[in-house]
Write a protein that holds these residues in place. Structure first.
Motif, mmCIF file in Angstrom:
data_model
loop_
_atom_site.group_PDB
_atom_site.id
_atom_site.type_symbol
_atom_site.label_atom_id
_atom_site.label_comp_id
_atom_site.label_asym_id
_atom_site.label_seq_id
_atom_site.Cartn_x
_atom_site.Cartn_y
_atom_site.Cartn_z
ATOM 1 N N GLU A 1 9.774 -8.250 8.942
ATOM 2 C CA GLU A 1 10.623 -7.447 8.148
ATOM 3 C C GLU A 1 12.160 -7.486 8.633
ATOM 4 N N GLY A 2 13.018 -7.489 7.727
ATOM 5 C CA GLY A 2 14.262 -7.712 8.191
ATOM 6 C C GLY A 2 14.970 -8.958 8.602
ATOM 7 N N THR A 3 14.088 -10.263 8.158
ATOM 8 C CA THR A 3 14.598 -11.363 8.668
ATOM 9 C C THR A 3 14.745 -12.024 7.098
ATOM 10 N N GLU A 4 15.467 -13.027 7.006
ATOM 11 C CA GLU A 4 15.876 -13.784 5.798
ATOM 12 C C GLU A 4 14.671 -14.637 5.542
ATOM 13 N N CYS A 5 14.424 -14.977 4.360
ATOM 14 C CA CYS A 5 13.420 -15.850 4.017
ATOM 15 C C CYS A 5 13.919 -17.115 3.760
ATOM 16 N N ILE A 6 13.107 -18.374 4.139
ATOM 17 C CA ILE A 6 13.469 -19.437 3.820
ATOM 18 C C ILE A 6 13.485 -20.070 2.529
ATOM 19 N N ALA B 1 0.888 -1.313 0.086
ATOM 20 C CA ALA B 1 0.037 -0.089 0.091
ATOM 21 C C ALA B 1 0.963 1.279 -0.218
ATOM 22 N N ARG B 2 0.421 2.290 -0.583
ATOM 23 C CA ARG B 2 1.092 3.467 -0.512
ATOM 24 C C ARG B 2 1.540 3.936 0.648
ATOM 25 N N GLY B 3 3.124 4.203 0.853
ATOM 26 C CA GLY B 3 3.448 4.668 2.213
ATOM 27 C C GLY B 3 3.799 3.567 3.188
ATOM 28 N N GLU B 4 3.440 2.194 2.695
ATOM 29 C CA GLU B 4 3.615 1.289 3.522
ATOM 30 C C GLU B 4 4.788 0.248 3.159
ATOM 31 N N LYS B 5 5.432 -0.682 3.844
ATOM 32 C CA LYS B 5 6.369 -1.608 3.437
ATOM 33 C C LYS B 5 5.755 -2.767 2.720
ATOM 34 N N MET B 6 6.344 -3.312 1.866
ATOM 35 C CA MET B 6 5.928 -4.601 1.011
ATOM 36 C C MET B 6 5.803 -5.666 2.094
ATOM 37 N N ALA B 7 4.860 -6.512 1.745
ATOM 38 C CA ALA B 7 4.679 -7.786 2.527
ATOM 39 C C ALA B 7 4.842 -9.056 1.291
#
Length: 182
Positions: free
Chosen positions: A93-98, A48-54
């Motif tokens: 946020e900030g963690t590595e994906c598996i 969403a605008r102004g938010e971080k990506m999920a």
């Protein structure tokens, strides 16, 4: 891609999902024969605008389940099901994906036995006996998968759908769970 969609379309939010087959190398448990197993996977991004990506990773993991009730009441065996666990995970946020193959291996351990694309007779014996020694209802598989995913670091949210393709009933068994971890 999401930023571009927000700008070009002057949108308040954007979502993109990429579905694909992902191939992992599997080795038969006794013969050691190597083959490739295909997994249905997806990547989903929302912003969403102004938010971080999920970012969400999805993978459908097949395995074998063996009916505990059938084992208990039968003299000569028990019925097996081919099963699938449709899993989607979102990371903090900030963690590595598996990695897909690591998540798939982690999930398939929750069933009665893994499946393999190539089996020789000695492998069939091993897989059948492994499932027989680890009988699980679909609800057992779901519970074990929930507990296992809760133990993974960096998971913010997950959704699980487990389905056993019943071999002796005219219906499948199904169980689902969704949870925000953080």
């Amino acid at each position: 891609m999401l930023e571009e969609a927000l700008e070009r379309l002057d949108a308040q939010s954007a979502e993109v999902e990429l579905s694909f087959k992902y191939f992992i190398d599997k080795e038969a448990p006794v013969s050691g024969r190597k083959s490739v197993l295909d997994l249905d996977c997806f990547f989903r991004g929302t912003k969403a605008r102004g938010e971080k990506m999920a970012f969400t990773l999805g993978v459908d993991v097949p395995f074998t389940s063996l009916c505990p009730c059938s084992k208990e009441i039968s003299k000569y065996g028990a019925h097996n099901q081919r099963s699938v666990c449709r899993t989607a995970v979102r990371f903090q946020e900030g963690t590595e994906c598996i990695f897909i193959e690591d998540l798939a291996a982690f999930i398939e351990k929750q069933g009665s036995s893994p499946i393999y694309p190539l089996l020789k007779r000695e492998d069939e014996k091993y897989v059948t006996e492994a499932a027989y020694e680890n009988p699980k209802f679909v609800e057992d598989i779901l519970r074990d998968t929930v507990l296992a995913l809760r133990s993974l670091p960096g998971i913010a949210w997950f959704s699980i759908e487990c389905e056993n393709y019943e071999s002796i009933h005219n219906h499948n068994a199904f169980a689902a769970h969704e949870e925000t971890v953080v």
